[in-house]
Write a protein that holds these residues in place. Structure first.
Motif, short mmCIF file in Angstrom:
data_model
loop_
_atom_site.label_atom_id
_atom_site.label_comp_id
_atom_site.label_asym_id
_atom_site.label_seq_id
_atom_site.Cartn_x
_atom_site.Cartn_y
_atom_site.Cartn_z
N UNK A 1 0.86 -1.18 0.00
CA UNK A 1 0.00 0.00 0.00
C UNK A 1 0.89 1.22 0.00
N UNK A 2 0.59 2.17 -0.89
CA UNK A 2 1.34 3.41 -0.98
C UNK A 2 0.39 4.52 -0.61
N UNK A 3 0.68 5.21 0.50
CA UNK A 3 -0.20 6.27 0.97
C UNK A 3 0.60 7.54 1.24
N UNK A 4 -0.07 8.66 1.12
CA UNK A 4 0.52 9.95 1.44
C UNK A 4 -0.16 10.47 2.70
N UNK B 1 -3.96 9.83 1.75
CA UNK B 1 -4.37 9.77 0.35
C UNK B 1 -3.77 8.49 -0.22
N UNK B 2 -4.62 7.61 -0.71
CA UNK B 2 -4.16 6.30 -1.18
C UNK B 2 -3.68 6.38 -2.62
N UNK B 3 -2.42 6.02 -2.85
CA UNK B 3 -1.83 5.99 -4.20
C UNK B 3 -1.50 4.55 -4.61
N UNK B 4 -2.07 3.58 -3.93
CA UNK B 4 -1.77 2.17 -4.19
C UNK B 4 -2.28 1.76 -5.57
N UNK B 5 -1.53 0.89 -6.26
CA UNK B 5 -2.03 0.39 -7.54
C UNK B 5 -3.23 -0.52 -7.30
N UNK B 6 -4.11 -0.64 -8.27
CA UNK B 6 -5.27 -1.52 -8.07
C UNK B 6 -4.82 -2.97 -7.96
N UNK B 7 -5.55 -3.79 -7.23
CA UNK B 7 -5.17 -5.20 -7.09
C UNK B 7 -5.29 -5.92 -8.43
N UNK B 8 -4.49 -6.97 -8.64
CA UNK B 8 -4.58 -7.70 -9.91
C UNK B 8 -5.94 -8.39 -10.03
N UNK B 9 -6.41 -8.58 -11.27
CA UNK B 9 -7.71 -9.25 -11.46
C UNK B 9 -7.67 -10.68 -10.94
N UNK B 10 -8.83 -11.19 -10.63
CA UNK B 10 -8.93 -12.56 -10.07
C UNK B 10 -8.41 -13.61 -11.03
N UNK B 11 -8.54 -13.36 -12.33
CA UNK B 11 -8.07 -14.33 -13.32
C UNK B 11 -6.56 -14.51 -13.21
N UNK B 12 -5.85 -13.41 -12.98
CA UNK B 12 -4.39 -13.48 -12.87
C UNK B 12 -4.00 -14.22 -11.60
N UNK B 13 -4.69 -13.94 -10.50
CA UNK B 13 -4.38 -14.63 -9.24
C UNK B 13 -4.67 -16.12 -9.33
#
Length: 121
Positions: A57-60, A79-91
């Motif tokens: 998680x990347x937060x300011x 302020x959340x700068x986190x990248x979105x989680x990977x799609x379920x298909x990838x996991x």
């Protein structure tokens, strides 16, 4: 100014302050790109990177607090700068070893390397 372990606990990134301090000591918390000790202070505008459960998680820091607050107030403190989680298909496509299967044998390791394209003879 607040301690980084206290702030990450106060904004509900960790369940306990002890867990927050342990994550800092383990090198899972970075402030402005530098690994943070539990007593390092954070100020408004600092970037805090927290790695928990394999997710970064990347937060300011938007507001400095040292006491734990409710979830609606906690969200306003960063302020959340986190990248979105990977799609379920990838996991789902990532192969995982069955629990209790033990260490991979030499044959298993060679098959994995062949699959990944390493050490092709």
């Amino acid at each position: 100014m607040a301690r980084v372990d206290s702030w990450t606990w106060a904004v509900r990134m960790f369940k306990t302050r002890t867990a927050a301090a342990a994550a800092c000591r383990g090198g899972h918390v970075k402030v402005n790109g530098v690994t943070a000790k539990p007593a390092q202070t954070v100020a408004v505008g600092d970037e805090v990177r927290v790695r928990t459960a394999g997710v970064e998680r990347i937060v300011e820091v938007a507001r400095v607090i040292s006491k734990r607050v409710g979830p609606t107030v906690a969200v306003e403190c960063f302020i959340d700068h986190s990248p979105p989680p990977p799609p379920r298909e990838v996991l789902a496509s990532i192969p995982q070893r069955d629990r209790g299967a033990g260490r991979p044998t030499k044959r298993d390791r060679r098959e994995l390397e062949k699959l990944r394209g390493f050490n092709v003879d």
